[in-house]
Scaffold this motif. Structure first.
Motif, PDB file in Angstrom:
ATOM      1  N   CYS A 206       0.842  -1.200   0.000  1.00  0.00           N
ATOM      2  CA  CYS A 206       0.000   0.000   0.000  1.00  0.00           C
ATOM      3  C   CYS A 206       0.879   1.252   0.000  1.00  0.00           C
ATOM      4  O   CYS A 206       1.875   1.332   0.734  1.00  0.00           O
ATOM      5  N   THR A 207       0.525   2.222  -0.806  1.00  0.00           N
ATOM      6  CA  THR A 207       1.235   3.492  -0.874  1.00  0.00           C
ATOM      7  C   THR A 207       0.245   4.637  -0.661  1.00  0.00           C
ATOM      8  O   THR A 207      -0.959   4.466  -0.882  1.00  0.00           O
ATOM      9  N   PRO A 208       0.728   5.808  -0.246  1.00  0.00           N
ATOM     10  CA  PRO A 208      -0.192   6.933  -0.010  1.00  0.00           C
ATOM     11  C   PRO A 208      -1.021   7.293  -1.237  1.00  0.00           C
ATOM     12  O   PRO A 208      -2.150   7.764  -1.096  1.00  0.00           O
TER      13      PRO A 208
ATOM     14  N   ASN B  31      -8.759   2.199   0.404  1.00  0.00           N
ATOM     15  CA  ASN B  31      -8.095   1.947  -0.869  1.00  0.00           C
ATOM     16  C   ASN B  31      -9.028   2.361  -2.008  1.00  0.00           C
ATOM     17  O   ASN B  31     -10.020   1.693  -2.283  1.00  0.00           O
ATOM     18  N   PHE B  32      -8.707   3.484  -2.662  1.00  0.00           N
ATOM     19  CA  PHE B  32      -9.558   3.934  -3.760  1.00  0.00           C
ATOM     20  C   PHE B  32      -8.945   3.581  -5.121  1.00  0.00           C
ATOM     21  O   PHE B  32      -9.458   4.006  -6.168  1.00  0.00           O
ATOM     22  N   SER B  33      -7.875   2.790  -5.137  1.00  0.00           N
ATOM     23  CA  SER B  33      -7.297   2.356  -6.400  1.00  0.00           C
ATOM     24  C   SER B  33      -8.046   1.121  -6.904  1.00  0.00           C
ATOM     25  O   SER B  33      -8.983   0.643  -6.260  1.00  0.00           O
ATOM     26  N   ASP B  34      -7.616   0.606  -8.047  1.00  0.00           N
ATOM     27  CA  ASP B  34      -8.258  -0.589  -8.606  1.00  0.00           C
ATOM     28  C   ASP B  34      -7.440  -1.846  -8.357  1.00  0.00           C
ATOM     29  O   ASP B  34      -7.663  -2.868  -8.987  1.00  0.00           O
ATOM     30  N   ARG B  35      -6.471  -1.768  -7.414  1.00  0.00           N
ATOM     31  CA  ARG B  35      -5.626  -2.920  -7.128  1.00  0.00           C
ATOM     32  C   ARG B  35      -5.628  -3.204  -5.636  1.00  0.00           C
ATOM     33  O   ARG B  35      -5.615  -2.271  -4.823  1.00  0.00           O
TER      34      ARG B  35
ATOM     35  N   GLY C 176       1.649  13.627  10.786  1.00  0.00           N
ATOM     36  CA  GLY C 176       2.264  12.908   9.682  1.00  0.00           C
ATOM     37  C   GLY C 176       2.067  11.403   9.799  1.00  0.00           C
ATOM     38  O   GLY C 176       2.200  10.833  10.879  1.00  0.00           O
ATOM     39  N   VAL C 177       1.763  10.771   8.682  1.00  0.00           N
ATOM     40  CA  VAL C 177       1.591   9.321   8.609  1.00  0.00           C
ATOM     41  C   VAL C 177       2.524   8.782   7.531  1.00  0.00           C
ATOM     42  O   VAL C 177       2.465   9.228   6.375  1.00  0.00           O
ATOM     43  N   ALA C 178       3.374   7.829   7.897  1.00  0.00           N
ATOM     44  CA  ALA C 178       4.246   7.160   6.933  1.00  0.00           C
ATOM     45  C   ALA C 178       3.914   5.673   6.928  1.00  0.00           C
ATOM     46  O   ALA C 178       3.588   5.093   7.961  1.00  0.00           O
ATOM     47  N   LEU C 179       4.013   5.062   5.759  1.00  0.00           N
ATOM     48  CA  LEU C 179       3.702   3.644   5.619  1.00  0.00           C
ATOM     49  C   LEU C 179       4.949   2.771   5.594  1.00  0.00           C
ATOM     50  O   LEU C 179       4.853   1.551   5.707  1.00  0.00           O
ATOM     51  N   THR C 180       6.118   3.396   5.441  1.00  0.00           N
ATOM     52  CA  THR C 180       7.388   2.693   5.535  1.00  0.00           C
ATOM     53  C   THR C 180       8.386   3.595   6.246  1.00  0.00           C
ATOM     54  O   THR C 180       8.196   4.820   6.311  1.00  0.00           O
ATOM     55  N   ALA C 181       9.461   3.000   6.748  1.00  0.00           N
ATOM     56  CA  ALA C 181      10.399   3.756   7.570  1.00  0.00           C
ATOM     57  C   ALA C 181      11.093   4.872   6.789  1.00  0.00           C
ATOM     58  O   ALA C 181      11.393   5.924   7.341  1.00  0.00           O
ATOM     59  N   ARG C 182      11.354   4.680   5.516  1.00  0.00           N
ATOM     60  CA  ARG C 182      12.088   5.664   4.730  1.00  0.00           C
ATOM     61  C   ARG C 182      11.188   6.655   3.987  1.00  0.00           C
ATOM     62  O   ARG C 182      11.683   7.565   3.322  1.00  0.00           O
ATOM     63  N   ALA C 183       9.887   6.487   4.095  1.00  0.00           N
ATOM     64  CA  ALA C 183       8.967   7.349   3.347  1.00  0.00           C
ATOM     65  C   ALA C 183       8.773   8.694   4.044  1.00  0.00           C
ATOM     66  O   ALA C 183       8.833   8.795   5.275  1.00  0.00           O
TER      67      ALA C 183
END
Length: 208
Positions: free
Chosen positions: A69-71, A94-98, A166-173
Motif C-alpha cells: 500500500c502506498t499513499p 483503498n480507492f485504487s483498482d488494485r 504525519g503518517v508514513a507507511l514505511t520507515a524511509r517514506a
C-alpha cells in the motif's frame, strides 16, 4: 533411285524443328532470365520484424497479485472518537483498482510536529492474527491513544493541541500530512501516545 518427299514427311520435319526450338528457349530461361527474376523477388521480400522485447506495459504483479500500500492508493481520515477519551481513530480507504497489503509495515508510523522525533510505538498486543490486506474500496483502521492517564514522571500531562499529523507507511517514506476531520484540534502527548497495528474492522479497535 530418287527420294520422294511427301507432304507427311514435310509435316513431321516441321514438328521436330518446333520441339527443338521450344526446348532451347526453356533452357535459356532457366539459365539466365529465370534466375534473375527469382533473385529480384527474394531481394524485395521484407524480412519479418522481430517481436519487441518490451511492450511498455506495467510490470506483472507479485505471486499473490498484491503490492505494498502506498499513499497514492489511499484516502486518509482521522479524528477524535466520540465518547472515548484519549482516543483518536485513523482510517485508510483503498480507492485504487488494485489490492494492496501492509505486510512491509504492519502499523502506521505517526509523527506529531517534529520529524526528528521517533514515530509512536505500536501496541504489540494489538497485532492481528494475519497481515491486513486492503482490496479496492475497503478500509483499514488504527486506533491512537493520545495520552496515558499518567506521564512517565507519574503526573498527568494534557499534551498539546494538533489539527494534523504525519503518517508514513514505511520507515524511509516522507510522512503524509493528514488533517483531522472537521479540523477540530485534539490534544496529544507524543511522549505517552501509542498506536495499534492496522486492524481489518472498526470492531477490532474497540478493545484498545
Amino acid at each position: 533411285m530418287p527420294i520422294t518427299v511427301t507432304a507427311t514427311t514435310r509435316r513431321a520435319a516441321a514438328a521436330a524443328l518446333l520441339v527443338t526450338a521450344t526446348l532451347a528457349l526453356t533452357a535459356g530461361c532457366h539459365d539466365g532470365v529465370g534466375h534473375k527474376a527469382e533473385d529480384a523477388a527474394t531481394a524485395v521480400s521484407p524480412a519479418p520484424t522481430p517481436p519487441s522485447a518490451n511492450d511498455g506495459g506495467d510490470p506483472p504483479p507479485g505471486p499473490d497479485g498484491q503490492v505494498a500500500c502506498t499513499p497514492e492508493m489511499l484516502r486518509f481520515h482521522a479524528g477524535a472518537m466520540p465518547r472515548r477519551t484519549h482516543r483518536m481513530l485513523l482510517t485508510v480507504t483503498n480507492f485504487s483498482d488494485r489490492p494492496c497489503t501492509f505486510a512491509a509495515q504492519p502499523y502506521p508510523l505517526l509523527r506529531f510536529g517534529d520529524d526528528r522525533q521517533a514515530p509512536l510505538p505500536a501496541i504489540e498486543a494489538s497485532e492481528p492474527p494475519a497481515v491486513v490486506s486492503l482490496p479496492p474500496n475497503r478500509t483499514a483502521y488504527a486506533l491512537i491513544t493520545t495520552s496515558a492517564a499518567d506521564g512517565p514522571d507519574g503526573t498527568h500531562h494534557r499534551g498539546r493541541k494538533i489539527s494534523q499529523f504525519g503518517v508514513a507507511l514505511t520507515a524511509r517514506a516522507t510522512p503524509t500530512q493528514v488533517g483531522l476531520d472537521g479540523r477540530a484540534p485534539v490534544r496529544i502527548d507524543p511522549r505517552t501516545a501509542t498506536v495499534t497495528y492496522w486492524q481489518p474492522s472498526l470492531a477490532a479497535t474497540s478493545k484498545w
